[in-house]
Design a protein around this motif. Sequence first.
Motif, PDB file in Angstrom:
ATOM      1  N   PHE A 430       0.856  -1.190   0.000  1.00 54.06           N
ATOM      2  CA  PHE A 430       0.000   0.000   0.000  1.00 54.06           C
ATOM      3  C   PHE A 430       0.888   1.236   0.000  1.00 54.06           C
ATOM      4  N   MET A 431       0.517   2.222  -0.798  1.00 57.53           N
ATOM      5  CA  MET A 431       1.352   3.394  -1.034  1.00 57.53           C
ATOM      6  C   MET A 431       1.998   3.939   0.245  1.00 57.53           C
ATOM      7  N   GLY A 432       3.303   4.124   0.195  1.00 53.61           N
ATOM      8  CA  GLY A 432       4.054   4.655   1.322  1.00 53.61           C
ATOM      9  C   GLY A 432       4.548   3.611   2.290  1.00 53.61           C
ATOM     10  N   GLU A 433       3.969   2.433   2.233  1.00 53.12           N
ATOM     11  CA  GLU A 433       4.381   1.349   3.126  1.00 53.12           C
ATOM     12  C   GLU A 433       5.863   1.030   2.972  1.00 53.12           C
ATOM     13  N   GLU A 434       6.360   1.173   1.742  1.00 55.24           N
ATOM     14  CA  GLU A 434       7.729   0.751   1.445  1.00 55.24           C
ATOM     15  C   GLU A 434       8.786   1.587   2.161  1.00 55.24           C
ATOM     16  N   TYR A 435       8.433   2.764   2.627  1.00 55.52           N
ATOM     17  CA  TYR A 435       9.391   3.564   3.390  1.00 55.52           C
ATOM     18  C   TYR A 435       8.864   3.938   4.776  1.00 55.52           C
ATOM     19  N   GLY A 436       7.769   3.326   5.184  1.00 58.73           N
ATOM     20  CA  GLY A 436       7.241   3.579   6.519  1.00 58.73           C
ATOM     21  C   GLY A 436       6.539   4.916   6.641  1.00 58.73           C
ATOM     22  N   GLU A 437       5.740   5.265   5.638  1.00 53.72           N
ATOM     23  CA  GLU A 437       4.950   6.505   5.695  1.00 53.72           C
ATOM     24  C   GLU A 437       4.162   6.561   7.002  1.00 53.72           C
ATOM     25  N   THR A 438       4.149   7.740   7.618  1.00 51.12           N
ATOM     26  CA  THR A 438       3.456   7.894   8.902  1.00 51.12           C
ATOM     27  C   THR A 438       2.106   8.577   8.769  1.00 51.12           C
ATOM     28  N   ALA A 439       1.819   9.191   7.611  1.00 48.61           N
ATOM     29  CA  ALA A 439       0.516   9.841   7.429  1.00 48.61           C
ATOM     30  C   ALA A 439      -0.588   8.800   7.524  1.00 48.61           C
TER      31      ALA A 439
END
Length: 614
Positions: A430-439
């Motif tokens: 899921f979008m951003g998961e690959e870098y640990g998105e916090t939003a």
Amino acid sequence: MYPEISLGATCLGQGRCRFLVWAPRAQKVEVRLVWPAERLVPLEKNSQGYHHAIVQKVESSTQYLFRLDGDTERPDPASRFQPGGVHAPSEVVSGDFPWNDACWFGLPLEDYILYELHVGAFTSEGTFDAVIPHLGSLKELGITAVELMPVAQFPGNRNWGYDGTYPFAVQNSYGGPQGLKRLVNACHHNGMAVVMDVVYNHLGPEGNYLSDFGPYFTDQYKTPWGTAVNFDGPHSDNVRRFFIENALYWVTEFHIDALRIDAVHAIFDFSAKAFLEELALAVHQQAKHLNRRIHIIAESALNDPRLVRPRALGGYNLDAQWNDDFHHALHTLLTGERFGYYQDFGKLRHLTKAYRDGFVYSGDYSAFRQCRHGNSSRDIPARRFVVFAQNHDQIGNRMGGERLSTLISLEGLKLAAGSVFLSPCIPLVFMGEEYGETAPFPYFISHSDKALIENVRQGRREEFAPFKWQGVPPDPQDEKTFLQAKLNHNLRYQGHHRILFDFYKELIRIRQEIPALSVLDNDQMRVREEENENVIILSRWGASGDVVVIFNFKKAQATVNVFLSSGRWKKRLDSAEKRWQGPGSRMAHDIVSNGQVALTLQPHAVILLINEKE
């Protein structure tokens, strides 16, 4: 085959346009051209309730409405574009586009590394064109398929997309039909397939005028979101035609490579030949006609393997389906959460069974549902299951829309990624998961009906009741709720976020390079759990060698005896190593085995060992 006469407005060239609408409830239908010049043109009705005419002096960008029985005026149910929104006139759209993907024939589903994104929240601009500059980063990561959450026209300019009311019209605020084509063209140029999320179980309430035209819906069944679509009652043949033509429209006009069918458990259909079977047959036939690989992927809460079984074995022959059981089993081990539907999970054996069989609940009693649930999928190949540690539902259906990155440690995030990518199933990010998105990714809408807005708010509060979360969910109508979901792509280059991105990239590279990992077949796999140590050991093999993956779900070190065939083994990946910002590995890079080896694992570590045959 794609229908020669399509619903809606079709440009025929030389200023001619064919209008076709199914409106059996109207005795007379006229098309009112409202821009650039006013005109009223009557349509001819046939015995099936279709009204049609070829009209002269109609060019692309002409705006129009259908007038029913000389009174009610409505946009086209099969509108290709709603530039002014769901209540405004429809627009005639030319199919012309300078495609440069003639050598694109699609990808085998086994090669899919899915990346699910919401167009509005993926970038600050929230458009198709704004996604294109990020394709290079996704390609670097190893993504092979971009999955778009629904882009059919919905009310306002912010919505998850599941409230769409014009299945053929591309969302105006995202960039409309031309914007979507530019994105698909760019994806294909980068070697990536495009998956479209489509909703055939219901339409959103605001701007939904289909009932004025014909019996598109039925009172026989109810979905969680409103009236069900009429797939098996009187006049259902023409309703099926509407939605099947929609599917063919996406794969033909927009070169879409796969369709993800939302919540098929809410498609109520007791006919002998199910709509889903008919849909799959039509799409697969069109794929042969277009000489492209095109796939159908279902989302279902039924744990019903018939969806993906071949037609010869009584199935619908869909190509794959999402496996929520895998997510729930993994999530509970990582977070310790046991409320709501998570109460059915939490044991190591649940994830072990998900690896081995697919569905965890295959006729077992579900405490959450208070009845037996599912059927066995042991005979279904792993390549027919899509698995994930996160997706839009599992994040967005939390009280605050929290991601895993705010719930567990970096070690846990690496373990989650390894659990997905080293499985024999099709992985989804899921979008951003690959870098640990916090939003967060909370639910958001932009309706104009005050009563509807309040109903949505109340519905969200009721949905969270079984989870016993404290507080009040974010207001879905408040623009701030949407804005806080926007990704911060700059995080990818900072601290542990960069480490996590590189770890995902390494996992995908390993998956694609090692033959034993690229074979998506649970017959070439063995899995067992060490319950006392909270460890799962996954063995996979191929023609050129064997691999063993060890997952430590314990928050402390674990020591396990692992069967490794005699010979020399190499450690190919260890999430505990310093290069991955781990605590430091306790395992040697080279291991000589005589059949059984005692290994010590760091807390929440994932290790991959490989034994290549000479």
